[in-house]
Write an enzyme that holds these catalytic residues in place. Sequence first.
Site, mmCIF file in Angstrom:
data_model
loop_
_atom_site.group_PDB
_atom_site.id
_atom_site.type_symbol
_atom_site.label_atom_id
_atom_site.label_comp_id
_atom_site.label_asym_id
_atom_site.label_seq_id
_atom_site.Cartn_x
_atom_site.Cartn_y
_atom_site.Cartn_z
ATOM 1 N N GLU A 6 -20.353 40.607 -76.345
ATOM 2 C CA GLU A 6 -21.293 41.710 -76.186
ATOM 3 C C GLU A 6 -20.616 43.010 -76.559
ATOM 4 O O GLU A 6 -19.520 43.313 -76.072
ATOM 5 C CB GLU A 6 -21.821 41.793 -74.744
ATOM 6 C CG GLU A 6 -22.854 42.925 -74.566
ATOM 7 C CD GLU A 6 -23.417 42.986 -73.158
ATOM 8 O OE1 GLU A 6 -24.645 42.868 -73.025
ATOM 9 O OE2 GLU A 6 -22.634 43.150 -72.220
ATOM 10 N N HIS A 61 -23.832 39.472 -64.369
ATOM 11 C CA HIS A 61 -23.868 39.688 -65.811
ATOM 12 C C HIS A 61 -24.193 38.370 -66.515
ATOM 13 O O HIS A 61 -24.092 37.299 -65.920
ATOM 14 C CB HIS A 61 -22.519 40.192 -66.324
ATOM 15 C CG HIS A 61 -22.163 41.561 -65.837
ATOM 16 N ND1 HIS A 61 -20.929 42.143 -66.052
ATOM 17 C CD2 HIS A 61 -22.874 42.480 -65.141
ATOM 18 C CE1 HIS A 61 -20.899 43.349 -65.524
ATOM 19 N NE2 HIS A 61 -22.064 43.571 -64.957
ATOM 20 N N ASP A 102 -22.298 50.894 -69.061
ATOM 21 C CA ASP A 102 -21.998 49.468 -69.010
ATOM 22 C C ASP A 102 -20.526 49.197 -69.348
ATOM 23 O O ASP A 102 -19.726 50.113 -69.465
ATOM 24 C CB ASP A 102 -22.951 48.739 -69.959
ATOM 25 C CG ASP A 102 -23.093 47.259 -69.660
ATOM 26 O OD1 ASP A 102 -22.643 46.822 -68.594
ATOM 27 O OD2 ASP A 102 -23.665 46.541 -70.505
ATOM 28 N N HIS A 103 -20.212 47.932 -69.580
ATOM 29 C CA HIS A 103 -18.844 47.445 -69.801
ATOM 30 C C HIS A 103 -17.931 48.437 -70.526
ATOM 31 O O HIS A 103 -18.211 48.846 -71.647
ATOM 32 C CB HIS A 103 -18.879 46.164 -70.636
ATOM 33 C CG HIS A 103 -19.516 45.012 -69.953
ATOM 34 N ND1 HIS A 103 -18.804 44.078 -69.233
ATOM 35 C CD2 HIS A 103 -20.808 44.634 -69.878
ATOM 36 C CE1 HIS A 103 -19.629 43.177 -68.740
ATOM 37 N NE2 HIS A 103 -20.857 43.486 -69.113
ATOM 38 N N ASN A 130 -27.734 42.601 -65.081
ATOM 39 C CA ASN A 130 -27.841 43.175 -66.419
ATOM 40 C C ASN A 130 -28.801 42.387 -67.291
ATOM 41 O O ASN A 130 -28.810 41.155 -67.269
ATOM 42 C CB ASN A 130 -26.463 43.187 -67.099
ATOM 43 C CG ASN A 130 -25.532 44.232 -66.511
ATOM 44 O OD1 ASN A 130 -25.857 44.881 -65.522
ATOM 45 N ND2 ASN A 130 -24.385 44.410 -67.131
ATOM 46 N N HIS A 161 -22.448 36.022 -71.826
ATOM 47 C CA HIS A 161 -23.319 36.949 -72.548
ATOM 48 C C HIS A 161 -23.997 36.224 -73.707
ATOM 49 O O HIS A 161 -23.437 35.311 -74.306
ATOM 50 C CB HIS A 161 -22.512 38.124 -73.106
ATOM 51 C CG HIS A 161 -22.065 39.098 -72.072
ATOM 52 N ND1 HIS A 161 -20.777 39.568 -71.981
ATOM 53 C CD2 HIS A 161 -22.744 39.696 -71.058
ATOM 54 C CE1 HIS A 161 -20.679 40.416 -70.974
ATOM 55 N NE2 HIS A 161 -21.857 40.512 -70.404
#
Length: 396
Positions: free
Chosen positions: A179, A262, A106-107, A284, A223
């Site tokens: 996040e 996202h 992920d990110h 996500n 997020h």
Amino acid sequence: MVTPCDVPVGVITGDDVTKLLQHAKDNGYAIPAFNCTSSSTCNSVLEAAAKCNSPVIIQASNGGGQFFVGKSIKDKDACAVGSVAMAMHVRTVAPFYGVPVILHSDHCAKKLLPWFDGMLEADEAYYAQYGEPLFSSHMLDLSEEPDEENIAICVEYFKRMAPMKIWLEMEIGITGGEEDGVNNEDVDPEKLYTSPEQVYSVYEALSPIGNMFSIAAAFGNVHGVYKPGNVSLQPARLQTHQEFTKEKISASEDKPIFLVMHGGSGSTDEEIATAVKAGVVKMNVDTDTQWAYWDGTRKFVAENSDYLQGQIGNPKGPDAPNKKFYDPRVWIRKAEESMGERCGVSMEKLGSKGTFPPKKPESGTTPIYNFKPNTHNPLKDAVEGVSKMVASAMGK
């Protein structure tokens, strides 16, 4: 009913990833990507996918990798090691669930690039032995950087990933909220909406290298957890991105770009459906499954409180044992079941449920140790092949 995509079960890589994501785009569904932090959460996701007849994406975050290796480990490579350990676990058990699995990271912000480098190093070592990368795909999130720098770094990494056929996900435009240590809570609201020109600039830079990439274009995403309606999502913008790029490249396909969503917590079903219709193939999911995992434990503790006050002693008597209640395999299982149910909700909302009937192997037919090294170095072959193609194109 959607004809299932012709890909193998277990972790898939390379052309099979492209085939599956194209199948999702062509058939109007998206694949949920769940952040996992332990073998338990990985297994919850895999079980849900099998129950829902759905392909699935399991992804490791930087913080998830740290947790997997152990919070006490302070080594500079701890997050990469934990992510690799998670990948090895998923690769070992995924074939038994009978569904295709995309293994993703992920990110990755600029400050986290050493983590990304560590995973790529593992990919290259795995490729040299087994002919495919350890992970199916990776994400670079350099959206906090100027667009020019963001895209330039993505180009350099994509060149390294392309010989192994690793999918690249990148982000342009910022997802709000916080996040995994990346905080965008105070970002300029205008930056939460990516323009068609920005999206096309990514396509223009990456497509000469290969077609295995997707773009997380911001359309007001945030997020965290919010009530539906409290976040100003504008998923209709995604269709504009498709139309702009289609015109620029004279594409025959209406949706030439693979898009990613996202910050989906708090999104309405209509907003999710609009995004998927516009070519979103991956969404996500993290905050909602975190709560679900805890909620399973919370409910178990609330219902069995009298049996969880000591090792011995409960309503049945002062000497009655409580092991059947405090055994981690009991209450963690409740967490897994609860998380699995929430995973199923995402699969249904995104339309992936029912798209891939599980092909579970007969008992005893899947190798216990399913890793067979190659006798040659496929990475070296791939790099040399690409070099020859480039030299030929340049007339050398």
